[in-house]
Design an enzyme around this catalytic site. Sequence first.
Site, PDB file in Angstrom:
ATOM      1  N   ILE A  12      18.338  70.162 108.139  1.00 32.57           N
ATOM      2  CA  ILE A  12      19.715  70.605 107.873  1.00 32.57           C
ATOM      3  C   ILE A  12      20.238  71.466 109.025  1.00 32.57           C
ATOM      4  O   ILE A  12      21.371  71.291 109.492  1.00 32.57           O
ATOM      5  CB  ILE A  12      19.777  71.384 106.534  1.00 32.57           C
ATOM      6  CG1 ILE A  12      19.359  70.466 105.381  1.00 32.57           C
ATOM      7  CG2 ILE A  12      21.178  71.942 106.306  1.00 32.57           C
ATOM      8  CD1 ILE A  12      19.176  71.178 104.041  1.00 32.57           C
ATOM      9  N   LEU A  33       9.209  76.154 114.869  1.00 35.88           N
ATOM     10  CA  LEU A  33       8.733  74.763 114.984  1.00 35.88           C
ATOM     11  C   LEU A  33       7.574  74.462 114.030  1.00 35.88           C
ATOM     12  O   LEU A  33       6.752  73.593 114.307  1.00 35.88           O
ATOM     13  CB  LEU A  33       8.335  74.433 116.440  1.00 35.88           C
ATOM     14  CG  LEU A  33       9.445  74.612 117.486  1.00 35.88           C
ATOM     15  CD1 LEU A  33       8.924  74.281 118.890  1.00 35.88           C
ATOM     16  CD2 LEU A  33      10.656  73.737 117.154  1.00 35.88           C
ATOM     17  N   TYR A 145       9.089  79.527  95.217  1.00 31.06           N
ATOM     18  CA  TYR A 145      10.171  79.203  96.158  1.00 31.06           C
ATOM     19  C   TYR A 145      11.518  79.650  95.606  1.00 31.06           C
ATOM     20  O   TYR A 145      12.277  80.369  96.279  1.00 31.06           O
ATOM     21  CB  TYR A 145      10.160  77.687  96.413  1.00 31.06           C
ATOM     22  CG  TYR A 145      11.359  77.141  97.140  1.00 31.06           C
ATOM     23  CD1 TYR A 145      11.513  77.319  98.514  1.00 31.06           C
ATOM     24  CD2 TYR A 145      12.344  76.419  96.458  1.00 31.06           C
ATOM     25  CE1 TYR A 145      12.611  76.809  99.180  1.00 31.06           C
ATOM     26  CE2 TYR A 145      13.442  75.891  97.125  1.00 31.06           C
ATOM     27  CZ  TYR A 145      13.576  76.088  98.487  1.00 31.06           C
ATOM     28  OH  TYR A 145      14.669  75.577  99.139  1.00 31.06           O
ATOM     29  N   ASN A 174      19.952  68.568  96.097  1.00 31.90           N
ATOM     30  CA  ASN A 174      18.963  67.853  96.917  1.00 31.90           C
ATOM     31  C   ASN A 174      19.658  67.216  98.111  1.00 31.90           C
ATOM     32  O   ASN A 174      20.417  66.263  97.943  1.00 31.90           O
ATOM     33  CB  ASN A 174      18.287  66.748  96.098  1.00 31.90           C
ATOM     34  CG  ASN A 174      17.157  67.285  95.263  1.00 31.90           C
ATOM     35  OD1 ASN A 174      17.378  68.173  94.438  1.00 31.90           O
ATOM     36  ND2 ASN A 174      15.970  66.801  95.495  1.00 31.90           N
ATOM     37  N   VAL A 188      12.721  63.146  99.049  1.00 28.50           N
ATOM     38  CA  VAL A 188      12.346  61.827  98.517  1.00 28.50           C
ATOM     39  C   VAL A 188      13.128  60.686  99.185  1.00 28.50           C
ATOM     40  O   VAL A 188      12.592  59.584  99.353  1.00 28.50           O
ATOM     41  CB  VAL A 188      12.488  61.811  96.964  1.00 28.50           C
ATOM     42  CG1 VAL A 188      13.925  61.970  96.529  1.00 28.50           C
ATOM     43  CG2 VAL A 188      11.890  60.551  96.364  1.00 28.50           C
ATOM     44  N   ARG A 217      18.296  64.021  89.578  1.00 26.40           N
ATOM     45  CA  ARG A 217      18.705  64.945  90.633  1.00 26.40           C
ATOM     46  C   ARG A 217      20.137  64.678  91.076  1.00 26.40           C
ATOM     47  O   ARG A 217      20.694  63.608  90.840  1.00 26.40           O
ATOM     48  CB  ARG A 217      17.796  64.785  91.869  1.00 26.40           C
ATOM     49  CG  ARG A 217      16.349  65.175  91.651  1.00 26.40           C
ATOM     50  CD  ARG A 217      16.199  66.691  91.560  1.00 26.40           C
ATOM     51  NE  ARG A 217      14.827  67.091  91.373  1.00 26.40           N
ATOM     52  CZ  ARG A 217      14.254  67.300  90.190  1.00 26.40           C
ATOM     53  NH1 ARG A 217      14.939  67.145  89.081  1.00 26.40           N
ATOM     54  NH2 ARG A 217      12.990  67.687  90.113  1.00 26.40           N
ATOM     55  N   GLY A 277       5.290  71.392  88.325  1.00 27.84           N
ATOM     56  CA  GLY A 277       6.331  72.252  88.899  1.00 27.84           C
ATOM     57  C   GLY A 277       7.670  71.557  89.085  1.00 27.84           C
ATOM     58  O   GLY A 277       8.670  72.208  89.352  1.00 27.84           O
TER      59      GLY A 277
HETATM   60  N1  LIG Z   1      16.438  69.849 101.926  1.00 27.25           N
HETATM   61  C1  LIG Z   1      16.910  70.220 100.729  1.00 27.25           C
HETATM   62  O1  LIG Z   1      17.111  69.377  99.839  1.00 27.25           O
HETATM   63  C2  LIG Z   1      17.226  71.664 100.450  1.00 27.25           C
HETATM   64  C3  LIG Z   1      17.729  71.994  99.184  1.00 27.25           C
HETATM   65  C4  LIG Z   1      18.026  73.330  98.922  1.00 27.25           C
HETATM   66  C5  LIG Z   1      17.870  74.298  99.914  1.00 27.25           C
HETATM   67  N2  LIG Z   1      17.354  73.940 101.129  1.00 27.25           N
HETATM   68  C6  LIG Z   1      17.179  74.985 102.129  1.00 27.25           C
HETATM   69  O2  LIG Z   1      17.837  74.557 103.313  1.00 27.25           O
HETATM   70  C7  LIG Z   1      17.159  75.088 104.446  1.00 27.25           C
HETATM   71  C8  LIG Z   1      16.817  73.977 105.437  1.00 27.25           C
HETATM   72  O3  LIG Z   1      15.930  73.065 104.802  1.00 27.25           O
HETATM   73  P1  LIG Z   1      15.456  71.698 105.479  1.00 27.25           P
HETATM   74  O4  LIG Z   1      15.383  70.683 104.411  1.00 27.25           O
HETATM   75  O5  LIG Z   1      16.260  71.431 106.683  1.00 27.25           O
HETATM   76  O6  LIG Z   1      13.943  72.064 105.861  1.00 27.25           O
HETATM   77  P2  LIG Z   1      13.193  71.940 107.272  1.00 27.25           P
HETATM   78  O7  LIG Z   1      11.745  72.222 106.960  1.00 27.25           O
HETATM   79  O8  LIG Z   1      13.526  70.658 107.934  1.00 27.25           O
HETATM   80  O9  LIG Z   1      13.816  73.136 108.114  1.00 27.25           O
HETATM   81  C9  LIG Z   1      13.337  74.449 108.053  1.00 27.25           C
HETATM   82  C10 LIG Z   1      13.204  74.959 109.473  1.00 27.25           C
HETATM   83  O10 LIG Z   1      12.776  76.328 109.437  1.00 27.25           O
HETATM   84  C11 LIG Z   1      11.784  76.519 110.420  1.00 27.25           C
HETATM   85  N3  LIG Z   1      10.930  77.637 110.012  1.00 27.25           N
HETATM   86  C12 LIG Z   1      10.066  77.671 108.974  1.00 27.25           C
HETATM   87  N4  LIG Z   1       9.452  78.865 108.912  1.00 27.25           N
HETATM   88  C13 LIG Z   1       9.959  79.610 109.925  1.00 27.25           C
HETATM   89  C14 LIG Z   1       9.706  80.929 110.398  1.00 27.25           C
HETATM   90  N5  LIG Z   1       8.795  81.716 109.801  1.00 27.25           N
HETATM   91  N6  LIG Z   1      10.394  81.375 111.458  1.00 27.25           N
HETATM   92  C15 LIG Z   1      11.296  80.581 112.086  1.00 27.25           C
HETATM   93  N7  LIG Z   1      11.566  79.321 111.704  1.00 27.25           N
HETATM   94  C16 LIG Z   1      10.902  78.839 110.630  1.00 27.25           C
HETATM   95  C17 LIG Z   1      11.026  75.190 110.479  1.00 27.25           C
HETATM   96  O11 LIG Z   1      10.316  74.990 111.681  1.00 27.25           O
HETATM   97  C18 LIG Z   1      12.158  74.194 110.302  1.00 27.25           C
HETATM   98  O12 LIG Z   1      12.719  73.812 111.532  1.00 27.25           O
HETATM   99  C19 LIG Z   1      15.951  75.842 103.901  1.00 27.25           C
HETATM  100  O13 LIG Z   1      16.287  77.196 103.784  1.00 27.25           O
HETATM  101  C20 LIG Z   1      15.742  75.230 102.535  1.00 27.25           C
HETATM  102  O14 LIG Z   1      15.072  76.114 101.668  1.00 27.25           O
HETATM  103  C21 LIG Z   1      17.025  72.648 101.411  1.00 27.25           C
END
Ligand SMILES: NC(=O)c1ccc[n+]([C@@H]2O[C@H](COP(=O)([O-])OP(=O)(O)OC[C@H]3O[C@@H](n4cnc5c(N)ncnc54)[C@H](O)[C@@H]3O)[C@@H](O)[C@H]2O)c1
Length: 315
Positions: A12, A33, A145, A174, A188, A217, A277
């Site tokens: 995202i 990363l 989480y 999602n 998914v 979802r 979960g």
């Molecule tokens: N994908 C979904 O459906 C969804 C739904 C609700 C909320 N979110 C939230 O959206 C955000 C982005 O999610 P995503 O799906 O792109 O996940 P993603 O895992 O692709 O992106 C998360 C990024 O954070 C980085 N990261 C993780 N731990 C870190 C740290 N300690 N320090 C610095 N960088 C760190 C990772 O390397 C990664 O690039 C997150 O906060 C997630 O909780 C996602």
Amino acid sequence: MRILVTGGAGFIGSHIAEGLLEAGHEVAVLDNLSTGHRKNVPAAAKFYECDLRNDDLTRSTLRDFRPEAVSHQAAQASVAISVRDPRLDAAVNVLGGLNLLEACTEQGSQVRRFVFASTGGAIYGEVPAELRADEATVARPSSPYAIHKLAFEGLLACYRDTRNLPSTILRYANVYGPRQDPHGEAGVVAIFFAAALAGKKLRVNGRSQAGDAGCVRDYVYVADVVRANILALDGRVEQPIMNIGTGEATTTEELARGICQRLGVEQTFEYGVPRLGDLERSVLDASIAFRYIGTPVPLAEGLDRTKVFYTERRD
Ligand SMILES: NC(=O)c1ccc[n+]([C@@H]2O[C@H](COP(=O)([O-])OP(=O)(O)OC[C@H]3O[C@@H](n4cnc5c(N)ncnc54)[C@H](O)[C@@H]3O)[C@@H](O)[C@H]2O)c1
């Protein structure tokens, strides 16, 4: 504006970084990363390899880039991992986030707006049949989480009041779209595209028992999440908390069928028992967001766009 996107090497965050650059902003990405990839970071964005758990490095990153706004997407983003390793989840999602808030509010900081990626998909708990969870729905998080995301929402309210840091909380449903990682435990849509293209069976985990149509979802296309972030970073969203979803309910089996049909592959599913979960049903009322971002991208169109990525532009 100078905008820092944490997690901008992830799914995202990289789309948000791209969208902000297209809108003419100066963008930097902070990411460790751990699940993100350097190649996801747009070439025009500055990149800081930094772990939010490292307080000193987080502070020096903010001092160097001097952002005026922050889109905080970095997270331990898997519910399943948070159940197995709740300490890791708290370390990144609460303590790492706190390091970021401290850096954003230290003397000399120019940060005037903070946007946070929270979770509508997990924070409300089970959403009963026919209903949608709106922002006034009482949060009933059941995984570490979701509990930690809610805790950080509370910290944001505290920093808003005591440190004068304005913030917007976006509770995503999602999210799916190009660049989502098919190798993780979440996502998914990406997992199904990758499996179907590899000729593997798609696994439909049961909602209440093996063999049913699976969990329900609300799937929201990543472009809608990007639009909401850009508006919030611009200070154009009045609500402190806003759901980002479509309000449409889709079962895992319906999703699997839609993906196989699009790819023109045989629909071969295997039916698993419910995953520990997993919520049975989660659907959001995102009508406030519709006022800002308009009608969300329908699932059929979002899947068509996602298919292009998985079939033609795999990188
Ligand atoms: N994908 C979904 O459906 C969804 C739904 C609700 C909320 N979110 C939230 O959206 C955000 C982005 O999610 P995503 O799906 O792109 O996940 P993603 O895992 O692709 O992106 C998360 C990024 O954070 C980085 N990261 C993780 N731990 C870190 C740290 N300690 N320090 C610095 N960088 C760190 C990772 O390397 C990664 O690039 C997150 O906060 C997630 O909780 C996602």
